[in-house]
Scaffold this active site. Structure first.
Site, mmCIF file in Angstrom:
data_model
loop_
_atom_site.group_PDB
_atom_site.id
_atom_site.type_symbol
_atom_site.label_atom_id
_atom_site.label_comp_id
_atom_site.label_asym_id
_atom_site.label_seq_id
_atom_site.Cartn_x
_atom_site.Cartn_y
_atom_site.Cartn_z
ATOM 1 N N PHE A 11 2.582 3.156 -9.496
ATOM 2 C CA PHE A 11 1.517 3.284 -8.552
ATOM 3 C C PHE A 11 0.774 4.570 -8.278
ATOM 4 C CE2 PHE A 11 -0.491 1.824 -4.447
ATOM 5 C CZ PHE A 11 -1.223 0.595 -4.895
ATOM 6 N N ARG B 245 -0.732 7.844 -3.488
ATOM 7 C CA ARG B 245 0.617 8.091 -3.848
ATOM 8 C C ARG B 245 0.741 9.103 -4.882
ATOM 9 N NH1 ARG B 245 5.773 5.345 -3.875
ATOM 10 N NH2 ARG B 245 5.237 3.741 -2.520
ATOM 11 N N ARG C 41 3.335 0.118 -12.739
ATOM 12 C CA ARG C 41 4.470 0.553 -12.325
ATOM 13 C C ARG C 41 4.683 2.193 -11.876
ATOM 14 N NH1 ARG C 41 9.655 -0.922 -16.233
ATOM 15 N NH2 ARG C 41 11.379 -0.831 -14.689
ATOM 16 N N GLU D 215 10.659 0.961 -10.009
ATOM 17 C CA GLU D 215 9.898 1.949 -10.434
ATOM 18 C C GLU D 215 10.434 3.234 -10.719
ATOM 19 O OE1 GLU D 215 5.257 0.953 -8.297
ATOM 20 O OE2 GLU D 215 7.205 1.240 -6.940
ATOM 21 N N PHE E 281 4.588 -5.659 -14.145
ATOM 22 C CA PHE E 281 4.442 -4.037 -14.088
ATOM 23 C C PHE E 281 2.971 -3.651 -13.372
ATOM 24 C CE2 PHE E 281 5.383 -5.355 -18.511
ATOM 25 C CZ PHE E 281 7.123 -5.211 -18.384
ATOM 26 N N ALA F 149 5.668 -2.026 -5.464
ATOM 27 C CA ALA F 149 6.247 -0.752 -4.409
ATOM 28 C C ALA F 149 8.043 -0.613 -4.548
ATOM 29 C CB ALA F 149 5.636 -0.883 -3.074
ATOM 30 N N THR G 257 2.701 2.364 0.878
ATOM 31 C CA THR G 257 2.088 3.349 1.919
ATOM 32 C C THR G 257 0.987 2.796 2.803
ATOM 33 O OG1 THR G 257 0.450 3.622 0.297
ATOM 34 C CG2 THR G 257 2.721 5.184 0.218
#
Length: 786
Positions: A363, A329, A361, A736, A247, A534, A465
């Site tokens: 992020f 994010r 999870r 996710e 996770f 991700a 990212t």
């Protein structure tokens, strides 16, 4: 065009007579081992002879100078083989992933309660733990900032505030017919993987060391161990067959135990093992970032958002870890599925004297997204409208619309928005409108038990990212009996990555999946891997594996064409066999003949995600390859006398593109929803004023139990799903995005609380909405205060 190439994975279709082809439901490759107890995790590996057990001693202070640390009694305690402190590190005393600010062992300064002080290696873990208690550590306390509010007041930040903006938000808000502002507190979350952090290090010849680590990022472990030991990466091999959950909590938090085990192994010449117990694991490892989000929004009479400002403050902890990307994010997902013509989003990355927050999870995406949903809910309440109607007013336009309502606050054009279609279908299949009306009527007659319902959407960006991480490698061997060995850089943590990638290989060669040998991830086989994170595991490793298979297939095709004196376009792979002109041979026969003709049957594969780019300085670009979409309807009930609550029914419609494995994807969606709902309802992290985490065991930290799962869950994959981008067989990521479907549970609870005063007041719940929080909100509304 790739679209016209029959071999390209974006053109895949189910092969009905092939066992384990893509797009078919196939059980998890280790599912039977999970339930029988046969699955081998790091702690299950038989301990080598002479193996040492390591206990990590932790700081008792949140922020202090270490004025003295006497470990002489520890060294002479029974069974102790070694005691290692910062002075014993031959390389760099650092286990951070990026910024060099996370020491393996504290060196003169501690910045959180639970920070690693020293390691004790002994014959048993009990002896190591007992010896550690003999240390005498003295401190000089320093000011400690535990909460976001304290850090913001003291301007304790890891870096200067960062802003993403589009248009003129302040002017748009000031000129809007309606304006709202507020503050939303959002708690963190413990990963609570079933298998704790574990590492076993075995010393080899010269500088070599082999590390078995429960990690999502073997290359990060390799790099960290090499850095701490002062040796090159090629001297460190890291292997992981499976994790018992991750996770995000095993993306960076495994660095410390792996480095400690390797350090002890190399300095003593004996194998060494670290395996945290549950309490220590929860104290020493990072959590999901908790946030304080301030918002100001201007909107019209229909609820259309004209301008919005966000201030997102995150508790990052004592060091950077991955907080920069996580907080970015959160900003990327502050829009969720909604077009914001004028927006300004400012992020404050707070340095607090708590354990460093880390990947979890989503992020950061869930934190940004729920604030947007909270704003939409409050707008709807202010206007007296169904929140779903306000959501629909603000949705991004679909791809075929002749409109400019498809640009995000970070200046990326959304080319694939299908949320309106998904919502329309879910409204009908869940009977949302009729149920909402019935619930309102029911609440009027029920003085104690109140019900609530909410529909919330999800738009989640897929890609790292940090652009360079969007790459993967694979290694495929075909042995001369036709059996296939598959290895890639992804890691298996229960999510089903390995079986999906094996399906890709089976599809490529048109063989049954039983012919594919799934092997442990190992840095000596596939180098320079990115974390399995991700939601990109299948996208990246599936494509890398496909490319490796295609390399071998081309060799086989060219060989067959030459031997049978035909052209390559007359060579076709069919289930279990290969047609060459008018003849057919078994796959095994062709492989054997190619081997005898000295044709290479081994290949590496590589894949790098196309199209993505990001300019952080201008806060603009295309950080995501595509978006995953879904929506959920949740119905709940609350007891207004106690705050106790239940989730009664869940309806989910989720877009996974053309699913590689539908049954695996359905499992990910259900698990993601439950984990997301748990984060927002029952899972409460609580630190005392002294900086000590008080909720460090299942007795004080409540994850959802089986009984907390809604008794009626109706989960469907969107049958129109197909990725517009050329992903592996046009599938979409599923790791996710489903977690954020759980936001609908939080909103449904808010709806139920609002009903206690006839929907005349907005409850303004904070998360997690525990029974205590719900009860206090009910009493506050009844008392006429918001």
């Amino acid at each position: 065009m790739l679209e016209n190439a029959a071999h390209h994975p974006s053109v895949g279709r189910p092969t009905e007579d092939l066992n384990g082809a893509v797009h078919s439901s196939r059980r998890h490759d280790s599912g039977h081992k999970h339930v029988s107890g046969e699955a081998v995790y790091v702690d299950d590996i038989p301990m080598p002879a002479n193996c040492l057990n390591i206990y990590i001693a932790m700081s008792e202070r949140a922020h202090a100078r270490i004025t003295g640390m006497d470990v002489s009694a520890v060294r002479t305690a029974p069974g102790v083989a070694a005691v290692l402190t910062a002075g014993d590190v031959p390389g760099e005393n650092d286990v951070s992933p990026v910024n060099g600010d996370d020491p393996l062992f504290a060196d003169g300064l501690v910045q959180c309660a639970g920070q690693s002080l020293f390691a004790v290696a002994a014959e048993t873990i009990e002896l190591a733990r007992a010896a550690a208690r003999l240390a005498v550590v003295t401190y000089e306390d320093l000011p400690a900032y535990i909460t976001i509010d304290q850090a913001m007041e003291a301007n304790s930040l890891l870096e200067a505030p960062y802003t993403m903006a589009r248009g003129d938000a302040a002017t748009a808000i000031d000129g809007a017919p309606h304006v709202l502002d507020g503050r939303f507190y959002l708690g963190g979350q413990e990963h609570f993987y079933l298998e704790g952090q574990a590492a076993l290090a075995v010393p080899g010849e010269d500088e070599d060391v082999l590390v078995y680590s429960s990690t999502q990022h073997p290359s990060e472990i390799q790099h960290t161990v090499g850095k701490v030991l002062g040796i090159p990466n090629n001297a460190v091999a890291v292997e992981i067959r499976r994790m018992g959950g991750g996770f995000g909590g095993k993306e960076t938090s495994g660095n410390l135990p792996a480095a400690a085990a390797a350090l002890v192994a190399k300095l003593t010449g004996r194998p060494a093992k670290v395996c945290y117990d549950r309490d220590d694991d929860m104290i020493i490892t990072g959590k999901r970032h908790d946030f304080r989000i301030d918002y100001r929004v201007g909107f019209d009479d229909d609820g259309g958002i004209l301008g919005i400002e966000y201030d997102q403050a995150a508790r990052c902890g004592m060091s950077y870890d991955l907080s920069m990307a996580i907080c970015d994010r959160a900003m990327f997902h502050a829009d969720n599925t909604y077009y914001l013509p004028h927006a300004r989003i400012t992020s404050y990355r707070c340095k607090t004297h708590t354990v460093s927050s880390c990947a979890f999870r989503g992020f950061g995406g869930p934190q940004g997204m729920i604030a947007m949903e909270r704003v939409i809910d409050e707008i709807a309440h202010t206007l007296g409208r169904d929140p779903l109607a306000v959501r629909e007013v603000n949705y991004y336009d679909p791809p075929d619309a002749d409109s400019d309502r498809n640009v995000t606050p970070y200046h990326m054009t959304v080319e694939d928005c299908v949320i309106r279609e998904i919502t329309d279908e879910l409204k009908v299949s869940s009977d949302y409108e009729a149920r909402r009306a019935e619930i309102h009527q029911w609440n009027e007659q029920s003085p104690v038990i109140k019900r609530g319902i909410a529909l919330s959407p999800v738009k989640f960006g897929i890609s790292f990212t940090t652009s360079f991480l969007n790459q993967a490698g694979a290694l495929v061997h075909i042995y001369h009996d036709g059996s296939i060995h598959l290895n890639h850089g992804g890691t298996e943590m229960g999510q089903g990555l390995f079986v999906k990638v094996a399906q890709v290989a089976a599809e490529a060669f048109q063989v049954d999946i039983d012919r594919i040998k799934i092997t442990a991830t190992n840095t000596a086989k596939v180098p320079n891997t990115s974390a399995t994170a991700a939601s990109s595991g299948s996208d990246l490793n599936g494509m890398a594996t496909h490319n490796a298979c295609e390399t071998i297939k081309k060799r086989l095709v060219d060989f067959a064409a030459s031997q049978w004196q035909t052209t390559p376009d007359n060579v076709t792979f069919l289930p279990g066999r290969v047609r060459i002109g008018s003849e057919e041979v078994t796959f095994e026969q062709l492989v054997h003949d190619a081997y005898m003709a000295r044709i290479s049957l081994s290949a590496t594969g590589f894949y790098a995600t196309p199209k993505i780019h990001w300019d952080r300085q201008s806060a603009s670009g295309r950080p995501f390859y595509y978006f995953a979409y879904g929506a959920a309807v949740t119905e709940v009930a609350i007891d207004t006398l106690t705050g106790e609550n239940r989730i009664l029914r869940v309806d989910i419609l989720h877009d996974v593109g053309q699913s590689l494995n539908p049954v695996i994807d359905l499992g990910q969606i259900e698990g993601g929803y439950v984990q997301g709902a748990g984060w927002l309802t029952t899972e409460e992290l609580w630190w005392g004023e002294d900086g000590h985490l008080k909720t460090h065991a299942p007795s004080t930290y409540k994850i959802p139990a089986c009984s907390d799962r809604a008794p009626d869950m109706r989960i469907s994959l969107w049958d129109k799903g197909r990725n517009r981008e050329e992903t592996i067989y046009r599938s979409k990521a599923v790791g996710e995005p489903p977690l954020m479907l759980g936001i609908s549970a939080f909103l449904a609870l808010s709806d139920a609380v609002s009903s206690t005063t006839g929907y005349t007041q907005y409850p303004g719940l904070h998360a997690p909405a525990t029974p205590e929080c719900i009860l206090m909100a009910v009493e506050r509304l009844k008392g006429g205060t918001v």
